[in-house]
Design a protein around this motif. Structure first.
Motif, short mmCIF file in Angstrom:
data_model
loop_
_atom_site.label_atom_id
_atom_site.label_comp_id
_atom_site.label_asym_id
_atom_site.label_seq_id
_atom_site.Cartn_x
_atom_site.Cartn_y
_atom_site.Cartn_z
N THR A 201 -22.46 16.24 11.08
CA THR A 201 -22.41 17.12 9.82
C THR A 201 -21.61 16.68 8.86
O THR A 201 -20.62 15.77 9.07
CB THR A 201 -22.20 18.73 10.13
N HIS A 202 -21.87 17.06 7.43
CA HIS A 202 -20.90 16.85 6.48
C HIS A 202 -20.31 17.82 5.63
O HIS A 202 -20.98 18.81 5.62
CB HIS A 202 -21.83 15.78 5.64
N ALA A 203 -19.23 17.80 4.94
CA ALA A 203 -18.44 18.67 4.43
C ALA A 203 -17.62 18.21 2.98
O ALA A 203 -17.40 16.76 3.11
CB ALA A 203 -17.60 19.69 5.29
N PRO A 204 -16.86 18.99 2.47
CA PRO A 204 -15.88 18.30 1.67
C PRO A 204 -14.78 17.55 2.43
O PRO A 204 -14.24 16.73 1.57
CB PRO A 204 -15.54 19.38 0.66
N SER A 205 -14.35 18.18 3.23
CA SER A 205 -13.20 17.70 4.08
C SER A 205 -13.57 17.99 5.57
O SER A 205 -14.28 18.69 5.97
CB SER A 205 -11.95 18.61 3.77
N ALA A 206 -12.59 17.03 6.22
CA ALA A 206 -12.95 16.81 7.70
C ALA A 206 -12.31 18.28 8.55
O ALA A 206 -11.42 17.98 9.43
CB ALA A 206 -12.45 15.59 8.20
N LEU A 207 -12.83 19.50 8.08
CA LEU A 207 -12.33 20.58 8.75
C LEU A 207 -13.73 21.44 9.26
O LEU A 207 -14.70 21.86 8.61
CB LEU A 207 -11.63 21.62 7.42
N LEU B 176 -17.44 13.84 2.87
CA LEU B 176 -18.43 13.24 2.15
C LEU B 176 -17.55 12.20 1.08
O LEU B 176 -16.82 12.80 0.42
CB LEU B 176 -19.27 14.19 1.30
N ASP B 177 -18.16 11.07 1.03
CA ASP B 177 -17.41 10.16 0.03
C ASP B 177 -18.35 10.12 -1.09
O ASP B 177 -19.31 11.18 -1.28
CB ASP B 177 -17.58 8.65 0.68
N GLU B 178 -17.74 9.53 -2.30
CA GLU B 178 -18.64 9.53 -3.49
C GLU B 178 -20.04 9.36 -3.72
O GLU B 178 -20.77 10.22 -4.24
CB GLU B 178 -17.80 8.69 -4.56
N VAL C 154 -26.60 15.42 -4.46
CA VAL C 154 -27.05 15.67 -5.96
C VAL C 154 -28.46 15.32 -6.17
O VAL C 154 -29.27 16.17 -6.60
CB VAL C 154 -26.02 15.32 -7.03
N GLU C 155 -28.74 14.22 -6.04
CA GLU C 155 -30.08 13.52 -6.21
C GLU C 155 -31.22 14.12 -5.24
O GLU C 155 -32.29 14.57 -5.47
CB GLU C 155 -30.17 12.19 -5.83
N ARG D 7 -9.72 18.13 -0.83
CA ARG D 7 -10.15 16.96 -1.27
C ARG D 7 -8.90 16.53 -2.43
O ARG D 7 -8.35 17.65 -2.86
CB ARG D 7 -11.17 16.66 -2.03
N GLN D 8 -8.75 15.50 -2.57
CA GLN D 8 -7.67 14.98 -3.53
C GLN D 8 -8.02 14.09 -4.53
O GLN D 8 -7.48 13.35 -5.03
CB GLN D 8 -6.38 14.11 -2.95
N ASP D 9 -9.51 14.33 -4.82
CA ASP D 9 -10.03 13.51 -5.79
C ASP D 9 -10.86 14.50 -6.67
O ASP D 9 -10.53 15.78 -6.90
CB ASP D 9 -11.42 12.65 -5.10
N PRO D 10 -11.65 14.07 -7.88
CA PRO D 10 -12.40 14.99 -8.71
C PRO D 10 -13.17 16.07 -8.21
O PRO D 10 -13.48 16.80 -9.13
CB PRO D 10 -12.90 14.08 -9.66
N TYR D 11 -13.27 16.21 -6.79
CA TYR D 11 -13.97 17.33 -6.55
C TYR D 11 -13.23 18.27 -5.70
O TYR D 11 -13.67 19.16 -4.94
CB TYR D 11 -15.13 16.64 -5.38
N GLY D 12 -11.83 18.15 -5.81
CA GLY D 12 -10.99 19.25 -5.12
C GLY D 12 -9.70 19.32 -5.85
O GLY D 12 -9.23 18.57 -6.70
#
Length: 368
Positions: free
Chosen positions: A130-136, A148-150, A157-158, A196-201
């Protein structure tokens, strides 16, 4: 005329009344394909007299299914199977049909409810990563999802946009994006699941970024005849989680971007949730959001009595009422609501003869 049986518009889509059949997973597909069960299930609900029927959470990617038995719309085969069912239902009912496009994120790869629910063990041949914004993980002892990476985010999205195009080709009239109940888009929204510590978190703006991107991509992918809206969980019911204030901000942003309805539910993200399940317990969330947006707002959750539904609309707490388990139990709920409120609706002519003597005037002969 009652409010419940007055018309309402979700953007370009006109509903004859304000009763919405909410998406309800059937866990009855193989490889994402719609089948005879879906035709029977949707066919009977399409004769209920409701104003709109929204199909169950339909995965935009195979790994986005809640369970191995979920409906999907990710390739030509799943599109063809769903088109066949939609064509059959629409042949006999004028009711508008929508679909809820979804990705389950870390709550994917689960067993069907009647098989116990919960995450499938890694040893099960039907399980997947499975996938998620963070490994939780969703549950403390559950499988840890991959963050998920970028590139993975772009692929999601696609996938939503591609599924939306397929939905329009299949003959559907409305698309609801599933950003509720702890699934992927909700996982990105909530600070409990998004570290996340990027533009999505981090900030609210960042945590909303994926949902806004998905909404924009879907809106661009389909024609103006398709109504596009979002279902949200207005609260995680956990301290420090997603809440009504953040939901109101999101709703205003979606409103400005052309969102055509908002379906307001709650919960599903965190096992620590404490929900006061009483009649209409989510209506205050819908009312708070409705006061801040122009688009129609759908209230849902333990709304079971016609007078209760009518009161919600009369007090301007929502623009439409969604039913789920209640209409599975009573697929003629709209008929009974019309009788209780002194209103009328138009059933299929094959059913006109069943109008009870004590409720004369509830049925109107369909036009044509």
């Amino acid at each position: 005329m009652s409010q419940l049986f007055s018309p309402v518009f979700f953007g370009p889509l006109s509903l004859s009344n304000r009763i919405v059949i909410a998406p309800m997973c059937q866990y009855s597909s193989t490889d994402g394909l719609a089948n005879d069960w879906h035709q029977i299930h949707l066919g009977q609900l399409s004769q209920s007299g409701a104003g709109l029927l929204i199909l169950e959470a339909t995965a935009v990617l195979p790994e986005g299914r809640i369970s191995w038995a979920d409906l999907g719309l990710w390739d030509d085969a799943t599109e063809a199977a769903l088109t066949k069912v939609i064509d059959a239902v629409k042949r006999w009912s004028p009711m508008p049909l929508g679909v809820q496009l979804a990705h389950a994120g870390r709550k994917a790869s689960s067993a069907r409810p009647w098989d116990g629910g919960g995450a499938l063990p890694a040893s099960d041949p039907r399980a997947w990563t499975t996938h998620a914004p963070s490994a939780l993980p969703f549950a403390a002892n559950g499988p840890v999802p991959e963050a998920l990476d970028e590139a993975g985010i772009d692929a999601v999205v696609e996938a939503f946009a591609t599924a939306a195009r397929r939905a329009e080709r299949a003959g559907l009239d409305l698309i609801e994006l599933h950003a509720a109940h702890g699934y992927l888009l909700h996982q990105f929204l909530s600070p409990l699941s998004n570290k996340r510590q990027d533009p999505y978190g981090g900030s609210l703006e960042n945590r909303m970024r994926l949902l806004v991107r998905v909404f924009d991509a879907v809106r661009e992918a389909v024609s103006d005849r398709i109504s596009v809206g979002v279902r949200i969980s207005a609260s995680d019911w956990v301290d420090g989680g997603w809440d009504i204030e953040q939901s109101s901000t999101l709703a205003q942003i979606l409103d400005m971007r052309g969102c055509q309805f908002l379906h307001v539910s709650s919960g599903g993200l965190d096992a620590r949730q404490k929900i006061p399940q009483e009649p209409g317990y989510q209506v205050p969330f819908a009312a708070a959001i409705k006061a801040k947006v122009k688009m129609p707002v759908i209230a849902v959750g333990l709304i079971t009595d016609p007078s209760q539904a009518e009161s919600i609309l009369r007090h301007n707490h929502a623009d439409a009422i969604a039913l789920a388990r209640g209409i599975l139990y009573d697929p003629r709920w709209p008929w009974h609501a019309a009788a209780a409120l002194g209103d009328s609706l138009a059933p299929a002519p094959q059913y006109l003869r069943c109008e009870p003597r004590e409720a004369r005037g509830v049925f109107l002969a369909p036009e044509g």
